[in-house]
Design a protein around this motif. Structure first.
Motif, mmCIF file in Angstrom:
data_model
loop_
_atom_site.group_PDB
_atom_site.id
_atom_site.type_symbol
_atom_site.label_atom_id
_atom_site.label_comp_id
_atom_site.label_asym_id
_atom_site.label_seq_id
_atom_site.Cartn_x
_atom_site.Cartn_y
_atom_site.Cartn_z
ATOM 1 N N ASP A 282 0.812 -1.217 0.000
ATOM 2 C CA ASP A 282 0.000 0.000 0.000
ATOM 3 C C ASP A 282 0.847 1.270 0.000
ATOM 4 O O ASP A 282 0.436 2.297 -0.546
ATOM 5 C CB ASP A 282 -0.936 0.004 1.213
ATOM 6 N N ASP A 283 2.029 1.215 0.633
ATOM 7 C CA ASP A 283 2.848 2.427 0.685
ATOM 8 C C ASP A 283 3.833 2.506 -0.476
ATOM 9 O O ASP A 283 4.552 3.495 -0.607
ATOM 10 C CB ASP A 283 3.601 2.516 2.016
ATOM 11 N N GLY A 284 3.884 1.459 -1.318
ATOM 12 C CA GLY A 284 4.797 1.480 -2.448
ATOM 13 C C GLY A 284 6.252 1.566 -2.043
ATOM 14 O O GLY A 284 7.078 2.171 -2.742
ATOM 15 N N ALA A 285 6.603 0.923 -0.918
ATOM 16 C CA ALA A 285 7.948 1.063 -0.360
ATOM 17 C C ALA A 285 9.032 0.635 -1.342
ATOM 18 O O ALA A 285 10.057 1.318 -1.495
ATOM 19 C CB ALA A 285 8.056 0.268 0.940
ATOM 20 N N ALA A 286 8.824 -0.495 -2.010
ATOM 21 C CA ALA A 286 9.847 -0.990 -2.930
ATOM 22 C C ALA A 286 10.071 -0.013 -4.074
ATOM 23 O O ALA A 286 11.214 0.250 -4.473
ATOM 24 C CB ALA A 286 9.438 -2.369 -3.464
ATOM 25 N N LEU A 287 8.984 0.530 -4.596
ATOM 26 C CA LEU A 287 9.097 1.480 -5.697
ATOM 27 C C LEU A 287 9.780 2.768 -5.248
ATOM 28 O O LEU A 287 10.626 3.328 -5.954
ATOM 29 C CB LEU A 287 7.711 1.786 -6.262
ATOM 30 N N ARG A 288 9.441 3.234 -4.062
ATOM 31 C CA ARG A 288 10.011 4.491 -3.572
ATOM 32 C C ARG A 288 11.524 4.382 -3.368
ATOM 33 O O ARG A 288 12.244 5.388 -3.440
ATOM 34 C CB ARG A 288 9.322 4.921 -2.279
ATOM 35 N N LYS A 289 12.015 3.179 -3.114
ATOM 36 C CA LYS A 289 13.455 2.998 -2.926
ATOM 37 C C LYS A 289 14.228 3.259 -4.220
ATOM 38 O O LYS A 289 15.445 3.443 -4.190
ATOM 39 C CB LYS A 289 13.734 1.579 -2.429
ATOM 40 N N LEU A 290 13.533 3.262 -5.346
ATOM 41 C CA LEU A 290 14.199 3.513 -6.619
ATOM 42 C C LEU A 290 14.428 5.002 -6.869
ATOM 43 O O LEU A 290 15.179 5.360 -7.784
ATOM 44 C CB LEU A 290 13.372 2.936 -7.774
#
Length: 298
Positions: A282-290
């Motif tokens: 829901d927080d898009g954590a993996a994507l935000r790490k990019l």
């Protein structure tokens, strides 16, 4: 994708448990042995799954005999073996999607038609294989000859290149080949309209102001598989013309980017893969790490 749906593939890859592979009985048919190996593989990278399936496939004496023929045709296959070899080739092709395997499926199906043993399922499997390799003209011809209850596929214009190519949908019956940009920093989002996580990710990217930094550099790509979800793709594109879904045009350039998982996000800078992230929360954590990697290219 009928008997081997994309949902099955995703569930196999995302499952938290690894099933123990059952011993392969050489007395059973090749298709049954490949099915047992496939379903017992649990969580496994696509490349490794293909390697294991191919090893069993080519070890079959009938396949070995076919592989020694320069034309790679199937005229010498016994009528009693056609169904088994077709189903086995179809399973391997589901993952490998190679022109030679598709050629063999087509030849075996034609022989099955001649012998009166071609089933409706075999026709659907061949149709799906043609769709996956974007052989739309052949798939449309099969659709008509076998009275398959599937949508007519589009006429594709444009030239093939060696780069990362996609189809730009003009409408349900027309598409144009295009190559993704090679220069600059881009994020390729591999998504599927039948994947709930993919759609959750796209909805967040489209609407969440905290992800606005990503949108100008995003290319939304639908990996090739045995179905053609044109209605859902066109619906998304009509609602989000700035983030259109672009069906993948299979080619060697895509091989390093295919994980079998959706959604997957790849950061490419001047055509070079710099970072990847898979899955969605829901927080898009993996994507935000990019974001730091993307920012370096600005």
């Amino acid at each position: 994708m009928h008997s081997m749906t994309r949902a099955l593939l995703l569930s196999l890859l995302l499952s938290s448990s690894v099933a123990a592979a059952a011993p392969l009985d050489p007395a059973t048919g090749l298709a049954e042995r490949l099915q047992a190996l496939d379903e017992g593989s649990g969580v496994q990278p696509i490349a490794q799954r293909i390697q294991h399936l191919r090893a069993v496939y080519v070890s079959d004496a009938r396949v070995a005999a076919l592989d020694t023929q320069s034309s790679d045709l199937c005229d010498t296959v016994a009528a009693s073996d056609l169904d088994d070899l077709f189903a086995a080739t179809s399973r391997l092709n589901f993952y490998a999607r190679e022109p030679a395997l598709l050629q063999r499926m087509t030849c075996l199906f034609q022989r099955m038609k001649q012998s009166g043993t071609a089933s409706a399922q075999a026709a659907r499997d061949l149709y799906g294989a043609l769709v996956a390799q974007r052989r739309f003209a052949a798939a449309n011809a099969l659709r008509q000859s076998e009275a398959l209850k599937v949508d007519e596929l589009p006429v594709v214009s444009g030239e093939r290149t060696a780069g990362l190519q996609v189809l730009q949908l003009q409408d349900a019956l027309h598409a144009r080949l295009a190559e993704l940009p090679r220069d600059g920093t881009w994020v390729i989002a591999l998504v599927h309209p039948y994947c709930g996580f993919s759609m959750d990710a796209l909805a967040a990217i489209a609407d969440d102001p905290t992800l606005a930094w990503l949108r100008p550099q995003l290319q939304v790509v639908v990996p090739s598989d045995n179905n053609w979800p044109v209605t859902r793709m066109l619906e998304w594109n009509a609602a989000h013309p700035d983030l259109p879904m672009q069906p993948m045009q299979p080619g060697a350039a895509w091989a390093p980017l295919l994980t079998g998982l959706t959604p997957t996000f790849h950061v490419l800078r001047d055509g070079e893969l710099r970072a990847s992230a898979s899955g969605w929360t829901d927080d898009g954590a993996a994507l935000r790490k990019l974001r730091p990697v993307i920012g370096e290219g600005r």
